[in-house]
Design an enzyme around this catalytic site. Structure first.
Site, PDB file in Angstrom:
ATOM      1  N   SER A 179       0.833  -1.207   0.000  1.00  0.00           N
ATOM      2  CA  SER A 179       0.000   0.000   0.000  1.00  0.00           C
ATOM      3  C   SER A 179       0.867   1.258   0.000  1.00  0.00           C
ATOM      4  CB  SER A 179      -0.851  -0.020   1.275  1.00  0.00           C
ATOM      5  OG  SER A 179      -2.053   0.656   1.081  1.00  0.00           O
ATOM      6  N   PRO A 180       0.385   2.314  -0.659  1.00  0.00           N
ATOM      7  CA  PRO A 180       1.121   3.583  -0.566  1.00  0.00           C
ATOM      8  C   PRO A 180       1.102   4.071   0.882  1.00  0.00           C
ATOM      9  CG  PRO A 180      -1.027   3.893  -1.613  1.00  0.00           C
ATOM     10  CD  PRO A 180      -0.835   2.418  -1.469  1.00  0.00           C
ATOM     11  N   CYS A 234       2.734   7.227   3.270  1.00  0.00           N
ATOM     12  CA  CYS A 234       3.523   8.448   3.441  1.00  0.00           C
ATOM     13  C   CYS A 234       4.667   8.211   4.408  1.00  0.00           C
ATOM     14  CB  CYS A 234       2.665   9.558   4.037  1.00  0.00           C
ATOM     15  SG  CYS A 234       1.404  10.153   2.930  1.00  0.00           S
ATOM     16  N   ALA A 254       1.596   8.651  -1.385  1.00  0.00           N
ATOM     17  CA  ALA A 254       0.926   9.803  -1.990  1.00  0.00           C
ATOM     18  C   ALA A 254       1.979  10.815  -2.449  1.00  0.00           C
ATOM     19  CB  ALA A 254      -0.004  10.444  -0.967  1.00  0.00           C
ATOM     20  N   TYR A 314      -9.032  13.279   0.820  1.00  0.00           N
ATOM     21  CA  TYR A 314      -8.232  14.248   0.079  1.00  0.00           C
ATOM     22  C   TYR A 314      -9.074  14.837  -1.075  1.00  0.00           C
ATOM     23  CZ  TYR A 314      -4.682  12.469   3.151  1.00  0.00           C
ATOM     24  OH  TYR A 314      -3.997  12.124   4.288  1.00  0.00           O
ATOM     25  N   ARG A 343      -7.502   4.757  -6.143  1.00  0.00           N
ATOM     26  CA  ARG A 343      -7.938   4.280  -4.825  1.00  0.00           C
ATOM     27  C   ARG A 343      -9.228   5.010  -4.513  1.00  0.00           C
ATOM     28  NH1 ARG A 343      -4.406   3.295   0.628  1.00  0.00           N
ATOM     29  NH2 ARG A 343      -4.369   1.213  -0.279  1.00  0.00           N
ATOM     30  N   GLY A 348      -0.746  -2.642   4.147  1.00  0.00           N
ATOM     31  CA  GLY A 348      -0.007  -1.478   4.619  1.00  0.00           C
ATOM     32  C   GLY A 348       0.847  -1.822   5.820  1.00  0.00           C
ATOM     33  N   ARG A 349       0.243  -1.687   6.996  1.00  0.00           N
ATOM     34  CA  ARG A 349       1.031  -1.840   8.220  1.00  0.00           C
ATOM     35  C   ARG A 349       1.680  -3.205   8.364  1.00  0.00           C
ATOM     36  NH1 ARG A 349      -3.962   0.463  11.513  1.00  0.00           N
ATOM     37  NH2 ARG A 349      -4.902  -0.670   9.778  1.00  0.00           N
TER      38      ARG A 349
HETATM   39  C1  LIG Z   1       2.409   5.251   7.788  1.00  0.00           C
HETATM   40  C2  LIG Z   1       1.201   5.226   6.915  1.00  0.00           C
HETATM   41  C3  LIG Z   1       1.130   6.098   5.825  1.00  0.00           C
HETATM   42  C4  LIG Z   1       0.047   6.073   4.947  1.00  0.00           C
HETATM   43  N1  LIG Z   1       0.043   6.847   3.818  1.00  0.00           N
HETATM   44  C5  LIG Z   1      -0.881   6.632   2.848  1.00  0.00           C
HETATM   45  C6  LIG Z   1      -0.746   7.197   1.564  1.00  0.00           C
HETATM   46  O1  LIG Z   1       0.233   7.868   1.236  1.00  0.00           O
HETATM   47  N2  LIG Z   1      -1.738   6.954   0.660  1.00  0.00           N
HETATM   48  C7  LIG Z   1      -2.811   6.171   0.953  1.00  0.00           C
HETATM   49  O2  LIG Z   1      -3.689   5.975   0.101  1.00  0.00           O
HETATM   50  N3  LIG Z   1      -2.935   5.586   2.158  1.00  0.00           N
HETATM   51  C8  LIG Z   1      -1.989   5.784   3.094  1.00  0.00           C
HETATM   52  N4  LIG Z   1      -2.069   5.119   4.291  1.00  0.00           N
HETATM   53  C9  LIG Z   1      -3.138   4.144   4.469  1.00  0.00           C
HETATM   54  C10 LIG Z   1      -2.646   2.765   4.023  1.00  0.00           C
HETATM   55  O3  LIG Z   1      -2.219   2.774   2.680  1.00  0.00           O
HETATM   56  C11 LIG Z   1      -3.732   1.698   4.204  1.00  0.00           C
HETATM   57  O4  LIG Z   1      -4.813   2.008   3.364  1.00  0.00           O
HETATM   58  C12 LIG Z   1      -4.214   1.621   5.651  1.00  0.00           C
HETATM   59  O5  LIG Z   1      -3.109   1.614   6.537  1.00  0.00           O
HETATM   60  C13 LIG Z   1      -5.060   0.380   5.888  1.00  0.00           C
HETATM   61  O6  LIG Z   1      -4.347  -0.759   5.501  1.00  0.00           O
HETATM   62  P1  LIG Z   1      -3.567  -1.709   6.585  1.00  0.00           P
HETATM   63  O7  LIG Z   1      -4.589  -2.126   7.610  1.00  0.00           O
HETATM   64  O8  LIG Z   1      -3.039  -2.867   5.760  1.00  0.00           O
HETATM   65  O9  LIG Z   1      -2.471  -0.877   7.194  1.00  0.00           O
HETATM   66  C14 LIG Z   1      -1.022   5.169   5.203  1.00  0.00           C
HETATM   67  C15 LIG Z   1      -0.964   4.340   6.310  1.00  0.00           C
HETATM   68  C16 LIG Z   1       0.135   4.334   7.150  1.00  0.00           C
HETATM   69  C17 LIG Z   1       0.179   3.362   8.308  1.00  0.00           C
END
Ligand SMILES: Cc1cc2nc3c(=O)[nH]c(=O)nc-3n(C[C@H](O)[C@H](O)[C@H](O)COP(=O)(O)O)c2cc1C
Length: 366
Positions: free
Chosen positions: A23-24, A26, A58, A183, A231, A324-325
């Site tokens: 996942s993207p 930041c 992002a 956003y 997304r 993501g995490r």
């Molecule tokens: C550190 C961090 C930065 C994130 N930055 C973005 C981002 O740049 N773009 C985005 O669409 N979601 C962003 N998210 C959300 C994640 O991409 C993801 O959708 C969200 O954490 C849920 O997925 P997970 O349960 O697998 O972590 C971010 C999440 C985390 C933890």
């Protein structure tokens, strides 16, 4: 039995080795939008994670569209050169394909980094004027955005096009537009943030207008074979907000406009929104989007275990899973998932000796 999670998939002309996408996320570690050595290490590591596709965080299409002072951008030659170095590095050392998420933060711009509190920038921290469909702040204590004027529409649309051209130029394998998480594009789509009474506000058709204009303009400069997606929001999780039915209608429209895939996420339209804390909470919405809109669909949100990821793909709820995490916590998650599911995954030769088939210690890990 073969694994659905580790089966290949094709998006436009891009062949992906499996269904796992990073996942993207930041990193708040850029300098005036320019990628730093942190990005080189972080993305270089993920390029060898075994995930077929790594989506870069992002990446903002204009300087004032950044969430924070540390966010990535693709709005200058310097940004382009810095990101080109990272993309070339990842392609050289890793097996993953690289995607980029193009974004504009709208009323959530001019914020602090997450570890600085994540709220609106204070007066002494070089804040800036934010823009949004309507002059409604994200929450108490947030900046009041300026409702977008005709020239803002022209500039932002052009900024997305320019950034997409730069992304193609520096060799990204896929591009996704950030149309979720509160956003700018999501602000247009959601009646909670968009109260305009011109052609960009009102019924869903009108609220979709600006995000769709961007899609069509970007599609026109991104080669057909290069997958372009978005997304999107599966639900605002709020009375009066976007629903799964809206997500399906939007996904159908995006498919018509030439997008190759969507990633179903949710939430983030106001500061007090809380997403469900259940495993795979977006997967049921993604399943409807995939079935009813007929577009390649990813889903994200609390996908944590290999068995869970496998079942989402095997049961046809989504074509791909986005993590993501779990990937930050364990950057070799796909290796461990392959082991658990009896599948093969790409590993760099330097790390071949850690293949569970080649050393007895692996069995002790369970
Ligand atoms: C550190 C961090 C930065 C994130 N930055 C973005 C981002 O740049 N773009 C985005 O669409 N979601 C962003 N998210 C959300 C994640 O991409 C993801 O959708 C969200 O954490 C849920 O997925 P997970 O349960 O697998 O972590 C971010 C999440 C985390 C933890």
């Amino acid at each position: 039995m073969s694994s659905a999670l580790f089966s290949p998939i094709r998006l436009a002309d891009l062949e992906l080795a499996n269904r796992i996408v990073v996942s993207p996320m930041c990193q708040y570690s850029a300098n005036d939008g320019c990628a730093s050595d942190w990005h080189l290490s972080h993305l270089g590591m993920l390029a060898n994670s075994g995930a077929a596709l790594v989506v870069v965080e992002a990446t903002h299409v204009e300087r004032y569209g950044r969430i924070t002072h540390g966010c990535l951008g693709l709005y200058s030659d310097a940004c382009e050169a810095a990101l080109a170095r990272v993309v070339a590095h990842c392609h050289r050392v890793g097996a993953a394909k690289l995607g980029v998420q193009l974004a504009h933060a709208g009323r959530k711009a001019s914020s602090q980094r997450s570890w600085e509190g994540g709220g609106a920038l204070k007066a002494d921290a070089d804040p800036w004027q934010t823009i949004a469909p309507s002059a409604i702040p994200f929450g108490a204590g947030w900046h009041t955005p300026r409702a977008m004027l005709a020239e803002d529409f022209v500039r932002v649309r052009a900024a997305f096009v320019d950034a997409a051209k730069r992304a193609v130029h520096i060799g990204f394998d896929a591009i996704e537009l950030h149309y979720a998480h509160g956003y700018l594009a999501h602000e247009f789509l959601s009646p909670i943030a968009n109260t305009r009474n011109d052609e960009y506000g009102g019924p869903l058709e009108a609220r979709m207008r600006f995000p769709r204009e961007i899609v069509r303009a970007v599609r026109a400069v991104v080669p057909k074979g290069l997958p372009l997606g978005a997304r999107i929001t599966g639900s605002d999780w709020k009375e009066g907000g976007l629903t799964p039915d809206d997500a399906i209608a939007f996904a159908k429209a995006l498919k018509e406009d030439g997008l190759d895939f969507v990633d179903v996420s949710s939430g983030g339209i106001t500061a007090d929104t809380r997403n469900p804390a259940e495993p795979g909470y977006n997967a049921p919405i993604a399943a409807r989007v995939k079935r009813e809109a007929g577009i390649a669909t990813r889903t994200v949100g609390m996908i944590v275990t290999p068995a869970q990821a496998e079942s989402i793909v095997a049961e046809g709820k989504a074509d791909m899973v986005t993590l993501g995490r779990a990937m930050l916590d364990d950057p070799h998650w796909p290796w461990h998932a392959a082991y658990a599911l009896g599948a093969e995954v790409s590993r760099p030769p330097q790390y071949q000796r850690a293949n569970p088939k080649l050393w007895p210690g692996a069995a002790m890990r369970g």
